[in-house]
Design an enzyme around this catalytic site. Structure first.
Site, PDB file in Angstrom:
ATOM      1  N   GLY A  40       3.392  93.182  82.110  1.00  0.00           N
ATOM      2  CA  GLY A  40       3.038  94.336  81.271  1.00  0.00           C
ATOM      3  C   GLY A  40       3.850  94.226  79.987  1.00  0.00           C
ATOM      4  O   GLY A  40       5.046  93.954  80.041  1.00  0.00           O
ATOM      5  N   LYS A  41       3.182  94.440  78.857  1.00  0.00           N
ATOM      6  CA  LYS A  41       3.909  94.278  77.589  1.00  0.00           C
ATOM      7  C   LYS A  41       5.103  95.225  77.528  1.00  0.00           C
ATOM      8  O   LYS A  41       6.176  94.863  77.036  1.00  0.00           O
ATOM      9  CB  LYS A  41       2.965  94.511  76.414  1.00  0.00           C
ATOM     10  CG  LYS A  41       1.866  93.456  76.365  1.00  0.00           C
ATOM     11  CD  LYS A  41       0.988  93.574  75.156  1.00  0.00           C
ATOM     12  CE  LYS A  41      -0.303  92.777  75.323  1.00  0.00           C
ATOM     13  NZ  LYS A  41      -0.131  91.369  75.631  1.00  0.00           N
ATOM     14  N   GLY A 215       3.627  82.587  66.085  1.00  0.00           N
ATOM     15  CA  GLY A 215       3.651  81.572  67.142  1.00  0.00           C
ATOM     16  C   GLY A 215       4.662  80.481  66.815  1.00  0.00           C
ATOM     17  O   GLY A 215       5.796  80.753  66.434  1.00  0.00           O
ATOM     18  N   GLY A 218       6.956  80.464  63.637  1.00  0.00           N
ATOM     19  CA  GLY A 218       8.045  81.406  63.418  1.00  0.00           C
ATOM     20  C   GLY A 218       7.562  82.822  63.191  1.00  0.00           C
ATOM     21  O   GLY A 218       6.639  83.298  63.863  1.00  0.00           O
ATOM     22  N   THR A 241       2.797  83.261  77.790  1.00  0.00           N
ATOM     23  CA  THR A 241       2.731  84.646  78.276  1.00  0.00           C
ATOM     24  C   THR A 241       4.093  85.333  78.118  1.00  0.00           C
ATOM     25  O   THR A 241       5.099  84.837  78.621  1.00  0.00           O
ATOM     26  CB  THR A 241       2.329  84.683  79.767  1.00  0.00           C
ATOM     27  OG1 THR A 241       1.194  83.866  79.955  1.00  0.00           O
ATOM     28  CG2 THR A 241       2.036  86.105  80.225  1.00  0.00           C
ATOM     29  N   GLY A 244       5.699  86.848  72.966  1.00  0.00           N
ATOM     30  CA  GLY A 244       5.662  87.880  71.931  1.00  0.00           C
ATOM     31  C   GLY A 244       6.503  89.083  72.350  1.00  0.00           C
ATOM     32  O   GLY A 244       7.200  89.692  71.527  1.00  0.00           O
ATOM     33  N   ASP A 245       6.443  89.427  73.634  1.00  0.00           N
ATOM     34  CA  ASP A 245       7.231  90.565  74.139  1.00  0.00           C
ATOM     35  C   ASP A 245       8.724  90.264  74.054  1.00  0.00           C
ATOM     36  O   ASP A 245       9.536  91.141  73.747  1.00  0.00           O
ATOM     37  CB  ASP A 245       6.845  90.876  75.590  1.00  0.00           C
ATOM     38  CG  ASP A 245       5.369  91.211  75.726  1.00  0.00           C
ATOM     39  OD1 ASP A 245       4.812  91.793  74.773  1.00  0.00           O
ATOM     40  OD2 ASP A 245       4.773  90.881  76.765  1.00  0.00           O
TER      41      ASP A 245
HETATM   42  O1  RIB Z   1       2.207  90.008  76.841  1.00  0.00           O
HETATM   43  C1  RIB Z   1       2.046  89.542  78.148  1.00  0.00           C
HETATM   44  C2  RIB Z   1       1.609  90.669  79.036  1.00  0.00           C
HETATM   45  O2  RIB Z   1       0.348  91.124  78.630  1.00  0.00           O
HETATM   46  C3  RIB Z   1       1.455  90.295  80.485  1.00  0.00           C
HETATM   47  O3  RIB Z   1       2.642  90.433  81.218  1.00  0.00           O
HETATM   48  C4  RIB Z   1       0.321  91.195  80.942  1.00  0.00           C
HETATM   49  O4  RIB Z   1       0.682  92.143  81.880  1.00  0.00           O
HETATM   50  C5  RIB Z   1      -0.229  91.844  79.684  1.00  0.00           C
HETATM   51  O5  RIB Z   1       0.186  93.133  79.530  1.00  0.00           O
END
Ligand code: RIB
Length: 293
Positions: A40-41, A215, A218, A241, A244-245
């Site tokens: 989850g972001k 990406g 930079g 995955t 970005g978070d």
């Molecule tokens: O940014 C990655 C996330 O996007 C994943 O962990 C997924 O749950 C979605 O929310």
């Protein structure tokens, strides 16, 4: 613990399928591997903030049978007092990751879409000392949370991912910080070229610090009319995955602990580039000592 940052954000159960290529329309494709875990972001960004060494209170909702997700978040140092265990299903994500580390994600909002205004008020009241409210776009009531936080003088940081049309209706000019990727920036201001994008973003939110993540190229920061570009180190990409978070969490953590924008941007780029070298979302997020090294 008194948290500096409140993160009003999603908590998902991620089902990550390793695939030879991202599935095409009409195709049935066997996966090579399946890993299920916390994502989850919102949750990813809370973990990144905590691993960067800054206190964060997560405001979230999950199914009561998914208490493990809350315990896992707490074990990383996130304040979970404002996460409700509810009857409805948790949010989840079906994630394909291909051989190049690229991903494609299908979301089911579930509990993340069932917040009430009272949940947000209660979280803000419990965290009166917080200086920043962070939001993504995987929860309901974004506009309401924006307004409530603004009334309390809390600075608002928005990462409008995934991008939807309603984001344009938010008072973006009142944001402290807007963090978008290239696609989100393009959707917001309608320009594909990075220079045009910069100008349009400056017009859209002149007082707001705007960060565009690029990406492997930079990131770019626009603040007080000045543009800063930061390169990312070149790495072998395993899985993008949550990268970005990781960037968002590290950037905000840096700003919240008093780093200047340049240093916060540099550390966020480093943290994001470490995250892409490992599989998964939360388990790929580096801690502060690794990034400093
Ligand atoms: O940014 C990655 C996330 O996007 C994943 O962990 C997924 O749950 C979605 O929310």
């Amino acid at each position: 613990m008194k948290s500096k940052i409140i993160n009003f954000g999603s908590i998902n159960i991620d089902h990550v399928y390793r695939v030879p290529h991202l599935v095409k329309p009409g195709e049935t494709l066997s996966s090579l591997d399946l890993v299920t875990g916390l994502g989850g972001k919102g949750a990813n960004q809370s973990v990144a903030i905590a691993r960067a060494g800054v206190s964060v209170a997560h405001v979230g909702r999950v199914f009561k049978g998914d208490r493990w997700a809350v315990e896992l978040l707490a074990s990383t140092g996130v304040d979970t007092d404002n996460i409700a265990l509810i009857e409805g299903a948790s949010g989840h994500a079906i994630i394909q990751v291909d051989d190049q580390g690229e991903n494609a994600i299908v979301l089911h909002g579930g509990a993340n879409q069932s917040f009430s205004i009272a949940d947000i008020e209660s979280a803000l009241n419990h965290n009166q000392q917080a200086r920043y409210l962070l939001m993504q776009n995987e929860t309901n009531l974004l506009a309401e949370a924006f307004e409530l936080a603004q009334e309390k003088g809390i600075k608002i940081v928005l990462n409008p991912a995934p991008m939807t049309d309603n984001i344009k209706d938010l008072p973006l000019a009142k944001l402290d910080t807007l963090i978008v990727n290239r696609g989100e920036a393009e959707a917001l201001c309608g320009a594909a070229d990075i220079d045009q994008m910069t100008q349009q973003m400056a017009a859209l939110a002149p007082q707001t610090r705007v960060v565009v993540t690029l990406g492997g190229d930079g990131a770019m920061l626009l603040a007080n009319g000045e543009v800063t570009h930061m390169n990312s180190p070149s790495v072998d990409v395993v899985d993008t995955t949550g990268a970005g978070d990781t960037f968002v969490g590290y950037f905000l953590a840096g700003v919240a602990e008093g780093m200047n924008d340049h240093d916060a941007l540099q550390r966020a780029c480093l943290a994001g580039s470490i995250a892409v070298t490992r599989q998964g979302a939360i388990k790929a997020i580096p801690d502060r000592s690794e990034v400093n090294r």
